[in-house]
Design a protein around this motif. Sequence first.
Motif, PDB file in Angstrom:
ATOM      1  N   ASP A 309     -11.796 102.384   1.851  1.00  0.00           N
ATOM      2  CA  ASP A 309     -12.425 102.363   0.535  1.00  0.00           C
ATOM      3  C   ASP A 309     -12.355 100.983  -0.113  1.00  0.00           C
ATOM      4  O   ASP A 309     -13.250 100.593  -0.871  1.00  0.00           O
ATOM      5  N   HIS A 310     -11.294 100.241   0.177  1.00  0.00           N
ATOM      6  CA  HIS A 310     -11.119  98.920  -0.432  1.00  0.00           C
ATOM      7  C   HIS A 310     -11.676  97.795   0.441  1.00  0.00           C
ATOM      8  O   HIS A 310     -11.473  96.613   0.119  1.00  0.00           O
ATOM      9  N   GLY A 311     -12.353  98.145   1.495  1.00  0.00           N
ATOM     10  CA  GLY A 311     -13.005  97.123   2.320  1.00  0.00           C
ATOM     11  C   GLY A 311     -12.070  96.339   3.213  1.00  0.00           C
ATOM     12  O   GLY A 311     -12.383  95.205   3.591  1.00  0.00           O
ATOM     13  N   VAL A 312     -10.934  96.915   3.567  1.00  0.00           N
ATOM     14  CA  VAL A 312      -9.994  96.235   4.448  1.00  0.00           C
ATOM     15  C   VAL A 312     -10.487  96.363   5.888  1.00  0.00           C
ATOM     16  O   VAL A 312     -10.655  97.471   6.392  1.00  0.00           O
ATOM     17  N   THR A 313     -10.698  95.214   6.524  1.00  0.00           N
ATOM     18  CA  THR A 313     -11.148  95.202   7.905  1.00  0.00           C
ATOM     19  C   THR A 313     -10.213  94.349   8.751  1.00  0.00           C
ATOM     20  O   THR A 313      -9.356  93.617   8.216  1.00  0.00           O
ATOM     21  N   ARG A 314     -10.378  94.410  10.035  1.00  0.00           N
ATOM     22  CA  ARG A 314      -9.551  93.577  10.922  1.00  0.00           C
ATOM     23  C   ARG A 314      -9.782  92.101  10.624  1.00  0.00           C
ATOM     24  O   ARG A 314      -8.836  91.303  10.584  1.00  0.00           O
ATOM     25  N   GLY A 315     -11.032  91.736  10.403  1.00  0.00           N
ATOM     26  CA  GLY A 315     -11.341  90.338  10.123  1.00  0.00           C
ATOM     27  C   GLY A 315     -10.646  89.837   8.883  1.00  0.00           C
ATOM     28  O   GLY A 315     -10.127  88.707   8.849  1.00  0.00           O
ATOM     29  N   PHE A 316     -10.637  90.685   7.827  1.00  0.00           N
ATOM     30  CA  PHE A 316      -9.969  90.279   6.596  1.00  0.00           C
ATOM     31  C   PHE A 316      -8.470  90.113   6.829  1.00  0.00           C
ATOM     32  O   PHE A 316      -7.855  89.150   6.341  1.00  0.00           O
ATOM     33  N   ILE A 317      -7.872  91.050   7.562  1.00  0.00           N
ATOM     34  CA  ILE A 317      -6.434  90.954   7.842  1.00  0.00           C
ATOM     35  C   ILE A 317      -6.118  89.667   8.602  1.00  0.00           C
ATOM     36  O   ILE A 317      -5.127  88.974   8.297  1.00  0.00           O
ATOM     37  N   GLU A 318      -6.931  89.322   9.581  1.00  0.00           N
ATOM     38  CA  GLU A 318      -6.702  88.092  10.352  1.00  0.00           C
ATOM     39  C   GLU A 318      -6.796  86.860   9.460  1.00  0.00           C
ATOM     40  O   GLU A 318      -6.033  85.892   9.615  1.00  0.00           O
ATOM     41  N   ARG A 319      -7.709  86.883   8.490  1.00  0.00           N
ATOM     42  CA  ARG A 319      -7.839  85.740   7.573  1.00  0.00           C
ATOM     43  C   ARG A 319      -6.622  85.652   6.656  1.00  0.00           C
ATOM     44  O   ARG A 319      -6.160  84.551   6.321  1.00  0.00           O
ATOM     45  N   VAL A 320      -6.137  86.812   6.233  1.00  0.00           N
ATOM     46  CA  VAL A 320      -4.920  86.830   5.399  1.00  0.00           C
ATOM     47  C   VAL A 320      -3.759  86.214   6.158  1.00  0.00           C
ATOM     48  O   VAL A 320      -3.005  85.367   5.636  1.00  0.00           O
ATOM     49  N   LYS A 321      -3.585  86.586   7.408  1.00  0.00           N
ATOM     50  CA  LYS A 321      -2.495  86.047   8.223  1.00  0.00           C
ATOM     51  C   LYS A 321      -2.669  84.548   8.425  1.00  0.00           C
ATOM     52  O   LYS A 321      -1.687  83.776   8.402  1.00  0.00           O
ATOM     53  N   ALA A 322      -3.909  84.109   8.606  1.00  0.00           N
ATOM     54  CA  ALA A 322      -4.177  82.688   8.847  1.00  0.00           C
ATOM     55  C   ALA A 322      -3.843  81.831   7.631  1.00  0.00           C
ATOM     56  O   ALA A 322      -3.610  80.629   7.755  1.00  0.00           O
ATOM     57  N   ARG A 323      -3.772  82.421   6.455  1.00  0.00           N
ATOM     58  CA  ARG A 323      -3.454  81.681   5.242  1.00  0.00           C
ATOM     59  C   ARG A 323      -1.965  81.694   4.933  1.00  0.00           C
ATOM     60  O   ARG A 323      -1.546  81.317   3.841  1.00  0.00           O
ATOM     61  N   GLY A 324      -1.185  82.161   5.883  1.00  0.00           N
ATOM     62  CA  GLY A 324       0.261  82.065   5.741  1.00  0.00           C
ATOM     63  C   GLY A 324       0.928  83.233   5.055  1.00  0.00           C
ATOM     64  O   GLY A 324       2.070  83.121   4.604  1.00  0.00           O
ATOM     65  N   TYR A 325       0.248  84.365   4.982  1.00  0.00           N
ATOM     66  CA  TYR A 325       0.844  85.521   4.343  1.00  0.00           C
ATOM     67  C   TYR A 325       1.729  86.327   5.299  1.00  0.00           C
ATOM     68  O   TYR A 325       2.290  87.356   4.911  1.00  0.00           O
ATOM     69  N   GLY A 326       1.819  85.875   6.540  1.00  0.00           N
ATOM     70  CA  GLY A 326       2.636  86.604   7.511  1.00  0.00           C
ATOM     71  C   GLY A 326       1.984  87.920   7.851  1.00  0.00           C
ATOM     72  O   GLY A 326       0.785  87.993   8.122  1.00  0.00           O
ATOM     73  N   VAL A 333      -2.224  93.876   1.348  1.00  0.00           N
ATOM     74  CA  VAL A 333      -3.566  93.535   1.860  1.00  0.00           C
ATOM     75  C   VAL A 333      -4.638  94.065   0.911  1.00  0.00           C
ATOM     76  O   VAL A 333      -5.610  93.362   0.597  1.00  0.00           O
ATOM     77  N   ILE A 334      -4.453  95.280   0.425  1.00  0.00           N
ATOM     78  CA  ILE A 334      -5.437  95.866  -0.488  1.00  0.00           C
ATOM     79  C   ILE A 334      -5.498  95.086  -1.789  1.00  0.00           C
ATOM     80  O   ILE A 334      -6.588  94.827  -2.332  1.00  0.00           O
ATOM     81  N   ARG A 335      -4.313  94.675  -2.314  1.00  0.00           N
ATOM     82  CA  ARG A 335      -4.308  93.894  -3.556  1.00  0.00           C
ATOM     83  C   ARG A 335      -5.038  92.573  -3.369  1.00  0.00           C
ATOM     84  O   ARG A 335      -5.810  92.143  -4.236  1.00  0.00           O
ATOM     85  N   LEU A 336      -4.806  91.911  -2.240  1.00  0.00           N
ATOM     86  CA  LEU A 336      -5.506  90.656  -1.959  1.00  0.00           C
ATOM     87  C   LEU A 336      -7.031  90.883  -1.885  1.00  0.00           C
ATOM     88  O   LEU A 336      -7.809  90.062  -2.355  1.00  0.00           O
ATOM     89  N   ARG A 337      -7.390  91.971  -1.247  1.00  0.00           N
ATOM     90  CA  ARG A 337      -8.822  92.281  -1.112  1.00  0.00           C
ATOM     91  C   ARG A 337      -9.443  92.553  -2.470  1.00  0.00           C
ATOM     92  O   ARG A 337     -10.538  92.060  -2.791  1.00  0.00           O
ATOM     93  N   ASP A 338      -8.706  93.298  -3.322  1.00  0.00           N
ATOM     94  CA  ASP A 338      -9.231  93.624  -4.658  1.00  0.00           C
ATOM     95  C   ASP A 338      -9.347  92.395  -5.542  1.00  0.00           C
ATOM     96  O   ASP A 338     -10.179  92.367  -6.455  1.00  0.00           O
ATOM     97  N   ARG A 339      -8.482  91.378  -5.294  1.00  0.00           N
ATOM     98  CA  ARG A 339      -8.521  90.160  -6.109  1.00  0.00           C
ATOM     99  C   ARG A 339      -9.592  89.192  -5.643  1.00  0.00           C
ATOM    100  O   ARG A 339      -9.752  88.122  -6.217  1.00  0.00           O
ATOM    101  N   GLY A 340     -10.311  89.547  -4.603  1.00  0.00           N
ATOM    102  CA  GLY A 340     -11.444  88.740  -4.180  1.00  0.00           C
ATOM    103  C   GLY A 340     -11.132  87.703  -3.141  1.00  0.00           C
ATOM    104  O   GLY A 340     -11.946  86.804  -2.901  1.00  0.00           O
ATOM    105  N   LEU A 341      -9.962  87.801  -2.497  1.00  0.00           N
ATOM    106  CA  LEU A 341      -9.655  86.851  -1.448  1.00  0.00           C
ATOM    107  C   LEU A 341     -10.659  87.026  -0.306  1.00  0.00           C
ATOM    108  O   LEU A 341     -10.907  88.139   0.143  1.00  0.00           O
ATOM    109  N   GLU A 342     -11.201  85.902   0.100  1.00  0.00           N
ATOM    110  CA  GLU A 342     -12.197  85.933   1.175  1.00  0.00           C
ATOM    111  C   GLU A 342     -11.579  85.449   2.483  1.00  0.00           C
ATOM    112  O   GLU A 342     -10.626  84.706   2.500  1.00  0.00           O
TER     113      GLU A 342
END
Length: 342
Positions: A309-326, A333-342
């Motif tokens: 429902d919040h648009g969490v995908t594998r691609g988004f998770i990989e981008r989150v990890k690439a930005r140093g979020y571990g 992940v959902i909070r980051l997605r809701d805040r508009g992290l691309e």
Amino acid sequence: MRFAVLLLATILAAPVLSAQHPVPSGGQWMIDRSDHPGTVQLTVRYGEGRHSSNWGRDVPLRELVGLSATDMAASGATVHFKIVRSAGTLTCEGWFDDDRGSGHFTYQPNPDFVAELAKRGINEPTAWEQFEMTMAGVGLDLVDELARQKYDRPTAGDLARMGTHGVDLEYVRDIGARGYHLGDSESLVRMRDHGVDPDFIESLNSAGYKDLSAEDLVRVRDHGVNPEFIASLDTAGYKNLSIEALVRLRDHGVNEDYIADMKEMGYAPSNPEDLVESRDHGVDPSYIASLKAAGYGRLSLEELRRARDHGVTRGFIERVKARGYGKPSLDEVIRLRDRGLE
């Protein structure tokens, strides 16, 4: 179908005044081979312009009075025969060649039929209604069977409508034998129009769904609930479901394949409603596999639905990890997605 009554729009359309339906004094007939022994394919064409219609079905050869199999097999044979019905008669002439024939007919209504209807308390049909009953083969035996089963007394218009929609003596008897005495002719027409026939009723009986109401029969038929679908749910462990549950599962695409695929992914909830909600939220095996590949392989169905429902995908998770979020939690992940992290 045993009741293959085919009428074009001028017959199946909403009823109009008989003056708008000129009753044909004649028309054309065609006969061809049938796949069913002892029957032929009969097509009748009549009317002109916007009132032009075709009527066709397989009929027993014995109903064509004066026509034999020998006549049909002859080469270039001239034939004369009659199609005699309770409401009227079609007198036919033409020719045959190798079991195929064509020609013309004249139509004559039967006044005795109208008199017999009156004896049974049924109003005089319009000329068009009587012609419809002639074409559909509506007879006094149908009227008497309706009375025997304590149906409301039909009007002549009701009888014509029943005939054009394929509600004949055999249909009324067959569903009556299965306990369905619906009381009014319109319910019979509705069941027939929606494909509820004795075979369908019997198949549901065999699947454990007996004595359903006429409305439930129409509903499950309309929504594609059949014995095969019920059996697939039974095999998956979902037994003795209500009609409402069966229809809901069918409507939401929770079928045998979806259930099997979800079970293979480790999701076999005891309540099939969990699968309905997951299907509605777009949670399918491919989505589950994608999150599993991203490191989220032990999520509940509720968590999967929330992630979807919040648009969490594998691609988004990989981008989150690439930005140093571990490896953040799903909530993070959902909070980051809701805040508009691309």
